[in-house]
Scaffold this motif. Structure first.
Motif, short mmCIF file in Angstrom:
data_model
loop_
_atom_site.label_atom_id
_atom_site.label_comp_id
_atom_site.label_asym_id
_atom_site.label_seq_id
_atom_site.Cartn_x
_atom_site.Cartn_y
_atom_site.Cartn_z
N GLN A 1 0.82 -1.22 0.00
CA GLN A 1 0.00 0.00 0.00
C GLN A 1 0.86 1.26 0.00
O GLN A 1 0.37 2.34 -0.35
CB GLN A 1 -0.93 0.01 1.22
N VAL A 2 2.12 1.11 0.37
CA VAL A 2 3.01 2.26 0.37
C VAL A 2 3.16 2.84 -1.03
O VAL A 2 3.47 4.02 -1.21
CB VAL A 2 4.40 1.87 0.95
N LEU A 3 2.88 2.04 -2.05
CA LEU A 3 2.98 2.50 -3.43
C LEU A 3 1.99 3.61 -3.74
O LEU A 3 2.19 4.40 -4.67
CB LEU A 3 2.77 1.34 -4.40
N ALA A 4 0.90 3.66 -2.97
CA ALA A 4 -0.12 4.70 -3.19
C ALA A 4 0.12 5.94 -2.33
O ALA A 4 -0.63 6.91 -2.43
CB ALA A 4 -1.51 4.13 -2.90
N MET A 5 1.15 5.91 -1.52
CA MET A 5 1.40 7.01 -0.59
C MET A 5 2.07 8.19 -1.27
O MET A 5 2.88 8.03 -2.19
CB MET A 5 2.25 6.51 0.57
N ASP A 6 1.76 9.37 -0.82
CA ASP A 6 2.39 10.60 -1.31
C ASP A 6 3.82 10.64 -0.78
O ASP A 6 4.03 10.81 0.42
CB ASP A 6 1.58 11.80 -0.83
#
Length: 244
Positions: free
Chosen positions: A63-68
């Protein structure tokens, strides 16, 4: 899409053997990122977390891939640095990537305060608690008032004074408080079936399951019966009429 995802990770950070099945299984939306966008995002992540094992981080918390990466992630890292000024924040995130998916300013801060308050009563100083969460950052995202407090109560009931004793060994104490209920039940089983055992709490709780059950073959059946008894008790408690 899977090949594109694998290729993007390789082009961005040079990781050739990422388990894309694990990544997609935990975060299906990872299949739909534009490859060039993903490459840029992964390079920002690498720059923010120098030296971190990005393969492990992506497989555990994709989910870190979607983080700013320009605002949200740096802000979380700053908040962690303020809460734990003597800790290696990059190492902490690498060890427990889930911490990036929770609110650091509220939940993590609250959990740390609750953990310090709970253990202070048993004589564990705040600096020892900070060492504990550095070794086992899962405590920062656990249910401290519920699950962790229940484990601490169970530990003290089985081994009075154990928390105070392990205050000088915070890494060991953190592992005990993150142990499963089944692992803590080992202490009760050893008391009942091997009272002359000299094994310490940390050894008893952290012995690999196969090795422990080889030594105590009756534990599995005993623990299942205990778990069933607990479940019956909880069910009866839920059905009991409440009295104001």
């Amino acid at each position: 899409r899977l090949v594109e995802l694998e290729d993007s990770v390789w082009r961005a950070v040079g990781v050739a053997d990422v388990d894309v099945g694990a990544v997609v299984g935990r975060y299906p939306k990872s299949l739909y990122f534009d490859p060039d966008f993903l490459v840029e995002r992964l390079r920002l992540l690498r720059d923010l977390l120098p030296g971190a094992d990005l393969k492990k981080l992506l497989e555990r918390n994709p989910q870190v891939l979607a983080m700013d990466m320009t605002h949200t992630l740096p802000a979380k890292m700053r908040e962690l640095s303020v809460l734990l000024p003597n800790s290696d924040v990059v190492r902490l995130i690498e060890t427990h990537p889930k911490i990036l998916s929770v609110n650091v300013g509220s939940r993590v801060r609250s959990n740390l305060a609750d953990l310090k308050g709970m253990l202070r009563v048993a004589g564990v100083v705040d600096t020892a608690v900070e060492v504990m969460v550095t070794h086992n950052p899962r405590l920062l995202t656990s249910d401290v008032r519920g699950t962790v407090a229940k484990r601490a109560t169970r530990l003290e009931a089985l081994r009075p004074g154990a928390i105070a004793f392990y205050a000088e060994k915070p890494a060991s104490l953190s592992r005990i408080l993150c142990a499963s209920e089944r692992a803590l039940d080992r202490l009760a089983y050893v008391d009942a079936h091997d009272p002359v055992s000299s094994a310490s709490v940390i050894v008893t709780v952290n012995t690999p399951g196969a090795k422990f059950e080889e030594k105590y073959p009756g534990f599995d059946a005993w623990q299942k019966a205990l778990a069933a008894e607990r479940a019956r008790g909880e069910s009866e408690e839920r059905r009991a009429p409440k009295v104001d």
